[in-house]
Enzyme design. Structure first.
Site, mmCIF file in Angstrom:
data_model
loop_
_atom_site.group_PDB
_atom_site.id
_atom_site.type_symbol
_atom_site.label_atom_id
_atom_site.label_comp_id
_atom_site.label_asym_id
_atom_site.label_seq_id
_atom_site.Cartn_x
_atom_site.Cartn_y
_atom_site.Cartn_z
ATOM 1 N N HIS A 96 -26.790 8.672 29.162
ATOM 2 C CA HIS A 96 -25.566 9.399 28.900
ATOM 3 C C HIS A 96 -25.968 10.896 28.624
ATOM 4 O O HIS A 96 -26.797 11.128 27.880
ATOM 5 C CB HIS A 96 -24.849 8.813 27.745
ATOM 6 C CG HIS A 96 -23.427 9.795 27.473
ATOM 7 N ND1 HIS A 96 -22.491 9.825 28.256
ATOM 8 C CD2 HIS A 96 -23.167 10.669 26.448
ATOM 9 C CE1 HIS A 96 -21.607 10.488 27.801
ATOM 10 N NE2 HIS A 96 -21.795 11.082 26.612
ATOM 11 N N LYS A 139 -20.824 18.747 25.952
ATOM 12 C CA LYS A 139 -21.670 18.942 26.990
ATOM 13 C C LYS A 139 -21.184 19.446 28.228
ATOM 14 O O LYS A 139 -21.557 20.328 29.231
ATOM 15 C CB LYS A 139 -22.407 17.662 27.359
ATOM 16 C CG LYS A 139 -23.197 17.167 25.802
ATOM 17 C CD LYS A 139 -23.984 15.808 26.412
ATOM 18 C CE LYS A 139 -22.810 14.710 26.927
ATOM 19 N NZ LYS A 139 -21.967 14.583 25.537
ATOM 20 N N ASP A 187 -22.036 12.898 32.757
ATOM 21 C CA ASP A 187 -21.736 11.715 32.298
ATOM 22 C C ASP A 187 -22.888 10.787 32.218
ATOM 23 O O ASP A 187 -23.886 10.481 31.421
ATOM 24 C CB ASP A 187 -20.643 10.869 32.698
ATOM 25 C CG ASP A 187 -20.081 9.700 32.039
ATOM 26 O OD1 ASP A 187 -20.346 9.701 30.699
ATOM 27 O OD2 ASP A 187 -19.420 8.568 32.578
#
EC number: 2.7.11.-
Length: 305
Positions: free
Chosen positions: A138, A159, A177
């Protein structure tokens, strides 16, 4: 163990099938090709039989110098090891004997018009990536001024928003992701997407955006070598000191150690700018430059004068 089929090679490189069409489901498990020149003259001590066997002009011309019986013997000695497939380069035509042997043994024989050197370079590169050990993590992957960076942190830490800011500053987006990491060598880690998420970036409060559609083709690249692991973390009072040089830390993925940096978040901090600075600083270190060494030398010179 990762594998790909001969059919996949055929489709990827648009190869012509000459024999063994009903056995295209044979699997390739080794990441490099082999030219069986020594094997055709009877030397089998180090024969990598599990690799794709590529026959260039040298191999075919040698076989053509043999008598029919010698040719049967030498080809038969190689074919009996049942490699995944044979691929003939440069569009060579004088190979009916190879077609016969491969048809009898159920081994795919394929042909390309490309030269041996060009084709092997392309195929080896493809196989190394396709068969490389990989994991999915991730995070977000970006390329900042040619430096591959993995951005990590808890869900919602920022992020994707940071990646978006970097894209707006002219840097390139790779994956959001789900980041796929592939080990291409003892010290080489490749970051890429999982195809499903290709070009897509999810921004909270905005939704899903297509980076290429919004910012153009130059804002995206399929893969990048990962050289920095940056973790975005919540701000902690009194945890950061204004040190001249931060103690080196590393994160390990698939046995490859990557320099690790923690960037703590606080309103007003230019996180994207800090990431740019970290990337540029890493690059300068690879060139042998140290800002700390230069700074200390200036102090030393000043004291001496």
């Amino acid at each position: 163990m990762k594998t790909i089929t001969v059919q996949k090679l055929k489709d990827t490189f648009q190869l012509e099938v000459l024999a063994g069409a009903s056995h295209m489901d044979r699997e390739v498990t080794r990441p490099r090709t082999h030219r069986p020149g020594l094997e055709f003259v009877g030397y089998f001590d180090f024969f990598p039989m599990n690799r794709v066997q590529v026959l260039g002009r040298k191999e075919i011309n040698y076989l053509l110098t043999l008598t029919v019986e010698e040719r049967k013997l030498h080809i038969g000695n190689v074919v009996k090891y049942h490699p995944p497939c044979f691929i003939v380069t440069s569009g060579q035509q004088e190979i009916p004997y190879l077609i016969l042997f491969c048809e009898q043994e159920g081994i795919p024989l394929l042909r390309t018009a490309e030269t041996t050197t060009e084709f092997i370079a392309k195929l080896d590169s493809y196989l190394i990536k396709a068969l490389a050990p990989e994991i999915s993590i991730h995070g977000v992957c970006v390329n900042v001024s040619g430096i591959g960076i993995l951005l990590r942190g808890k869900s919602g830490i920022g992020k994707s928003e940071t990646a978006h800011t970097l894209i707006r500053r002219g840097h390139r987006f790779v994956a959001d992701d789900i980041v796929v990491l592939k080990k291409l060598g003892p010290a080489t880690l490749l970051g890429t997407h999982n195809e499903t998420t290709r070009e897509f970036l999810a921004l909270r409060s905005v939704g899903l955006i297509n980076v290429v559609r919004q910012y153009g083709r130059r804002a995206f690249q399929d893969e990048t070598r990962i050289v920095l692991d940056i973790e975005l973390a919540p701000w902690q009072e009194n945890s950061l000191n204004n040190e001249l040089e931060v103690e080196p830390q590393f994160t390990e993925y698939l046995g490859v150690k990557i320099p690790h940096i923690e960037v703590q978040l606080q309103p007003g901090r230019d996180v994207a700018g800090l990431i740019e600075a970290a990337a540029n600083n890493w690059y300068l270190k690879q060139l042998g430059y140290s800002a700390v060494d230069e700074f200390m030398k200036r102090i030393e010179d000043e004291m001496q004068s």
